[in-house]
Scaffold this motif. Structure first.
Motif, PDB file in Angstrom:
ATOM      1  N   LEU A 153       0.781  -1.201   0.163  1.00  0.00           N
ATOM      2  CA  LEU A 153      -0.126   0.057  -0.027  1.00  0.00           C
ATOM      3  C   LEU A 153       0.821   1.266   0.200  1.00  0.00           C
ATOM      4  O   LEU A 153       1.932   1.250   0.675  1.00  0.00           O
ATOM      5  N   ALA A 154       0.367   2.455  -0.680  1.00  0.00           N
ATOM      6  CA  ALA A 154       1.131   3.687  -0.653  1.00  0.00           C
ATOM      7  C   ALA A 154       0.066   4.606  -0.606  1.00  0.00           C
ATOM      8  O   ALA A 154      -0.901   4.832  -1.482  1.00  0.00           O
ATOM      9  N   LYS A 155      -0.020   5.559   0.321  1.00  0.00           N
ATOM     10  CA  LYS A 155      -0.935   6.552   0.517  1.00  0.00           C
ATOM     11  C   LYS A 155      -0.151   7.795   0.010  1.00  0.00           C
ATOM     12  O   LYS A 155       0.774   8.493   0.518  1.00  0.00           O
ATOM     13  N   GLY A 156      -0.829   8.461  -0.981  1.00  0.00           N
ATOM     14  CA  GLY A 156      -0.302   9.688  -1.725  1.00  0.00           C
ATOM     15  C   GLY A 156      -1.065  10.723  -1.210  1.00  0.00           C
ATOM     16  O   GLY A 156      -2.307  10.571  -0.744  1.00  0.00           O
ATOM     17  N   GLU A 157      -0.630  11.821  -1.844  1.00  0.00           N
ATOM     18  CA  GLU A 157      -1.524  13.100  -1.494  1.00  0.00           C
ATOM     19  C   GLU A 157      -2.949  12.935  -2.199  1.00  0.00           C
ATOM     20  O   GLU A 157      -3.906  13.459  -1.690  1.00  0.00           O
ATOM     21  N   ASN A 158      -3.050  12.236  -3.303  1.00  0.00           N
ATOM     22  CA  ASN A 158      -4.379  12.295  -4.349  1.00  0.00           C
ATOM     23  C   ASN A 158      -4.909  10.879  -4.341  1.00  0.00           C
ATOM     24  O   ASN A 158      -6.034  10.691  -4.895  1.00  0.00           O
ATOM     25  N   ALA A 159      -4.263   9.926  -3.734  1.00  0.00           N
ATOM     26  CA  ALA A 159      -4.787   8.414  -3.904  1.00  0.00           C
ATOM     27  C   ALA A 159      -4.205   7.551  -3.116  1.00  0.00           C
ATOM     28  O   ALA A 159      -3.275   7.837  -2.515  1.00  0.00           O
ATOM     29  N   LEU A 160      -4.697   6.479  -2.874  1.00  0.00           N
ATOM     30  CA  LEU A 160      -4.414   5.377  -2.118  1.00  0.00           C
ATOM     31  C   LEU A 160      -4.095   4.228  -3.295  1.00  0.00           C
ATOM     32  O   LEU A 160      -5.031   3.953  -4.139  1.00  0.00           O
ATOM     33  N   THR A 161      -2.836   3.826  -3.489  1.00  0.00           N
ATOM     34  CA  THR A 161      -2.319   2.714  -4.212  1.00  0.00           C
ATOM     35  C   THR A 161      -2.164   1.676  -3.950  1.00  0.00           C
ATOM     36  O   THR A 161      -1.452   1.507  -2.859  1.00  0.00           O
ATOM     37  N   VAL A 162      -2.557   0.535  -4.284  1.00  0.00           N
ATOM     38  CA  VAL A 162      -2.337  -0.756  -3.883  1.00  0.00           C
ATOM     39  C   VAL A 162      -1.814  -1.737  -4.923  1.00  0.00           C
ATOM     40  O   VAL A 162      -2.498  -2.057  -6.168  1.00  0.00           O
ATOM     41  N   ASP A 163      -0.714  -2.212  -4.558  1.00  0.00           N
ATOM     42  CA  ASP A 163      -0.006  -2.961  -5.784  1.00  0.00           C
ATOM     43  C   ASP A 163      -0.002  -4.626  -5.326  1.00  0.00           C
ATOM     44  O   ASP A 163       0.512  -4.869  -4.011  1.00  0.00           O
ATOM     45  N   VAL A 164      -0.664  -5.315  -6.123  1.00  0.00           N
ATOM     46  CA  VAL A 164      -0.861  -6.534  -5.715  1.00  0.00           C
ATOM     47  C   VAL A 164      -0.101  -7.574  -6.948  1.00  0.00           C
ATOM     48  O   VAL A 164      -0.289  -7.501  -8.258  1.00  0.00           O
ATOM     49  N   SER A 165       0.541  -8.527  -6.489  1.00  0.00           N
ATOM     50  CA  SER A 165       1.179  -9.504  -7.320  1.00  0.00           C
ATOM     51  C   SER A 165       0.698 -10.946  -6.841  1.00  0.00           C
ATOM     52  O   SER A 165       0.505 -11.320  -5.532  1.00  0.00           O
ATOM     53  N   GLY A 166       0.967 -11.488  -7.843  1.00  0.00           N
ATOM     54  CA  GLY A 166       0.494 -13.098  -7.565  1.00  0.00           C
ATOM     55  C   GLY A 166       0.330 -13.983  -8.824  1.00  0.00           C
ATOM     56  O   GLY A 166       1.259 -13.463  -9.655  1.00  0.00           O
ATOM     57  N   SER A 167      -0.332 -14.876  -8.786  1.00  0.00           N
ATOM     58  CA  SER A 167      -0.563 -15.778  -9.975  1.00  0.00           C
ATOM     59  C   SER A 167      -1.696 -16.438 -10.169  1.00  0.00           C
ATOM     60  O   SER A 167      -2.727 -16.559  -9.023  1.00  0.00           O
ATOM     61  N   LEU A 168      -2.020 -16.826 -11.337  1.00  0.00           N
ATOM     62  CA  LEU A 168      -3.471 -17.292 -11.662  1.00  0.00           C
ATOM     63  C   LEU A 168      -2.961 -18.541 -12.452  1.00  0.00           C
ATOM     64  O   LEU A 168      -2.363 -18.917 -13.623  1.00  0.00           O
ATOM     65  N   SER A 169      -3.579 -19.398 -11.666  1.00  0.00           N
ATOM     66  CA  SER A 169      -3.402 -21.059 -12.076  1.00  0.00           C
ATOM     67  C   SER A 169      -4.381 -21.663 -12.850  1.00  0.00           C
ATOM     68  O   SER A 169      -5.684 -21.273 -12.581  1.00  0.00           O
ATOM     69  N   GLY A 170      -4.332 -22.743 -13.725  1.00  0.00           N
ATOM     70  CA  GLY A 170      -5.348 -23.390 -14.267  1.00  0.00           C
ATOM     71  C   GLY A 170      -5.123 -24.882 -14.687  1.00  0.00           C
ATOM     72  O   GLY A 170      -3.980 -25.283 -14.228  1.00  0.00           O
ATOM     73  N   LYS A 171      -5.999 -25.464 -15.050  1.00  0.00           N
ATOM     74  CA  LYS A 171      -5.852 -26.878 -15.475  1.00  0.00           C
ATOM     75  C   LYS A 171      -5.569 -27.178 -16.967  1.00  0.00           C
ATOM     76  O   LYS A 171      -6.306 -26.536 -17.791  1.00  0.00           O
ATOM     77  N   HIS A 172      -4.611 -27.949 -17.400  1.00  0.00           N
ATOM     78  CA  HIS A 172      -4.299 -28.130 -18.781  1.00  0.00           C
ATOM     79  C   HIS A 172      -4.587 -29.633 -19.328  1.00  0.00           C
ATOM     80  O   HIS A 172      -4.619 -30.451 -18.528  1.00  0.00           O
TER      81      HIS A 172
END
Length: 221
Positions: A153-172
């Protein structure tokens, strides 16, 4: 009457009913300022662009419970039987809704990062997956599992920014040519500030991802 003054009057009335001594106007002003994310009443009164009278335009309200608790520890002369900070905050939030100053969602949490990971992001997984539809189309997999690995999370003067990282998994389908069954992604959620330091619009979300071409077998297959 200003929104701030109405909240102060409500908080004092609540404390008169739930404590032996009640609280003074000065203490109530400081707690309301902290609720809206300000370290002091003076800081709230000095606010220029994000006045509380714009609160009804916001869609999300995040009371600053941590700052309220800190101010309770700093202020002298508060009642020893003062209700917990969460109860006080919920009382102010309920008043704002009943008085029609705010009609959106209220997030009561002392750990915003954890709340984002466990509750908020889950409401926006469809948007994230839609943004990754191009990468999904590059594969022969059916995707069904979004895993969050890191939230910042980063709270700036004009916005709250949320940086999300991860993975999307599936079946082949292993009878077909393999083109990957996992996507590493990064999503940036930007909550534009509306009123005070606690009221925002719903997020704009921008997501990017990369298909992992290494074979990842599902043991159940």
């Amino acid at each position: 009457m200003s929104t701030q003054k109405e909240c102060v009057d409500h908080l004092r009335a609540y404390c008169r009913l739930h404590t032996l001594k009640g609280i003074g106007a000065g203490h109530a002003h400081e707690l309301v300022a902290a609720y809206f994310g300000y370290r002091s009443v003076a800081a709230l009164r000095a606010e220029g662009s994000y006045q509380l009278n714009k609160l009804e335009e916001a869609e999300i309200l995040i009371p600053n419970l941590t700052l309220m608790q800190r101010r309770i520890g700093q202020l002298r002369g508060l009642p020893v039987d003062l209700p917990p900070v969460g109860v006080l905050a919920e009382g102010v939030s309920r008043f704002l809704k009943e008085a029609r100053h705010f009609a959106g969602d209220v997030w009561h949490t002392s750990d915003l990062t954890e709340y984002m990971e466990t509750d908020v992001i889950q409401h926006y997984t469809t948007i994230i997956e839609d943004d990754l539809s191009g990468q999904m189309a590059e594969t022969n997999a059916c995707f069904d599992q979004l895993d969050i690995e890191k939230v910042e999370l980063a709270k700036g003067e004009n916005a709250l920014t949320v940086d999300v990282s991860g993975s999307l998994s599936g079946k082949h389908d292993w009878d077909r040519m393999f083109h990957g069954n996992s996507i590493t992604f990064n999503a940036v959620m930007t909550f534009q500030r509306v009123a005070g330091r606690a009221a925002y619009m719903k997020p704009d979300i921008v997501t990017g991802g990369t298909v992992n071409n290494g074979r990842q077998y599902d043991p159940a297959e």
